[in-house]
Design an enzyme around this catalytic site. Structure first.
Site: not given
Ligand code: TXD
Length: 333
Positions: A109, A30, A196
């Protein structure tokens, strides 16, 4: 005597050879906001080789190139690559799962649960097939449920699968306490247990400023206001940004876990860990203080809680269990 002999030899940026360069490899699945900020942090601390993976064609490659160029004037020993092919992630020591959809304003969430559940299950299986010795840190929301799913599909011992949330929630609590009391945030040590989300359990009794419990430093109403703001800490940033969620602090929190594991620091960090006994809880992932070292979760610490704190933790655990059952039912149907 020539000029150069009186000076240090010129530094070249082309050679990767450094005195300190271990061969650890971290794959970040990701390459979104959290993933790329984490890649930058790991790279600038020179902790490990970094592989950024995403399904979006070319994005991780572009980010990796930008990150490599960002440090071209410094001497670093580790590489950063971007890829859309799991084969390039092979032999990683740690897999950090940030793949999924982020929350949008007004979205909980838990709304993300089923969509992200499928993504997490798929990415964990694919990545582990190439890195069977790796440990897993899950970041994707809803965190406690996603970490359980990741563990289930991984087939790994629970010590090697953990979730990041408590370090971030504690950092938020720590920051708000420092702002209110007027001390440097580094003098504050704060502890947040539980899930969380809105039912996280900040523990003022276990939060201190230079060893002084914060309950001695703040009146109850101010403390309660800070606890409420901490519980709402993620949503406050989502509302301000309008698009996407927080990523600098989540990346910093994840990096602290990565560092403790890779360097075997054995730090005590609040971590979503598999509980089957501690705190009277069974068969779920929930935030508790853990020692993180080379083996992953090397030790779970069981704090003694008041009846009210234990009840709050139970409420948090019950909500996670309920969502977990919903997620398992929809994913298995
Ligand atoms: O405290 C915590 N755990 C958190 C969690 C704090 C901040 C963000 N939190 C969660 O992390 C948020 O609710 C999301 O579920 C994730 C990722 O957050 P982010 O802000 O980085 O989201 P983005 O910018 O949308 O990035 C997600 C990426 C994006 O580039 C997609 O193309 C990719 O995930 N993505 C994938 N990558 C690989 N394989 C698959 N299948 C895939 N699907 C989406």
């Amino acid at each position: 005597m020539g000029l150069w002999s009186e000076l240090e030899p010129p530094v070249t940026t082309s050679s990767p050879s450094l005195a300190y360069c271990n061969e650890s490899r971290v794959t970040i699945v990701g390459a979104g906001n959290v993933g790329s900020a984490l890649a930058q942090r790991i790279s600038e601390r020179d902790l490990a080789h970094v592989v950024l993976f995403d399904v979006i064609a070319d994005r991780p490659q572009g980010l990796a190139l930008d990150l490599t160029q960002a440090r071209s004037y410094s001497r670093y020993g580790h590489s950063i690559i971007g890829t859309n092919d799991y084969a390039d992630t092979a032999n990683s020591d740690l897999l950090v799962i940030t793949a999924g959809l982020p929350r949008r304003p007004g979205m909980s969430r838990d709304d993300l649960m089923v969509t992200n559940g499928k993504i997490v299950a798929e990415t964990v299986q694919q990545a582990l097939a190439h890195s069977p010795r790796a440990s897993l840190i899950v970041v994707t929301n809803p965190l406690d449920v996603m970490t359980y799913l990741a563990w289930k599909v991984s087939g790994l011992p629970p010590q090697r699968v953990m979730g990041m949330a408590g370090v971030l929630d504690s950092a938020r609590f720590q920051t708000f306490l420092a702002m209110e009391i007027g001390v440097p945030a580094g003098d504050v040590a704060a502890m947040v247990l539980g899930s969380h989300g809105d039912l996280m359990v900040p523990l003022p009794r276990y939060s201190t400023v230079s060893g002084i419990p914060v309950t001695e430093l703040l009146p109850a109403d101010r403390l309660q206001a800070i606890i409420d703001r901490t519980r709402n800490g993620g949503a406050e940033i989502v509302a301000l940004l309008k698009q996407g969620g927080a990523y600098y602090a989540p990346a910093a929190a994840t990096c602290a876990m990565v560092e403790s594991i890779l360097l075997g620091q054995s730090r005590i960090l609040p971590t979503a860990a598999y509980l089957d006994g501690p705190y009277g809880l069974a068969d779920l992932y929930l935030g508790v203080p853990c020692q993180l070292g080379k083996g992953g979760v090397d030790r779970i610490l069981e704090l003694s809680l008041t009846a009210a704190e234990q009840a709050d933790l139970k409420r948090s655990a019950d909500a996670v269990k309920q969502n977990l059952n919903l997620a398992l039912a929809s994913l298995l149907s």
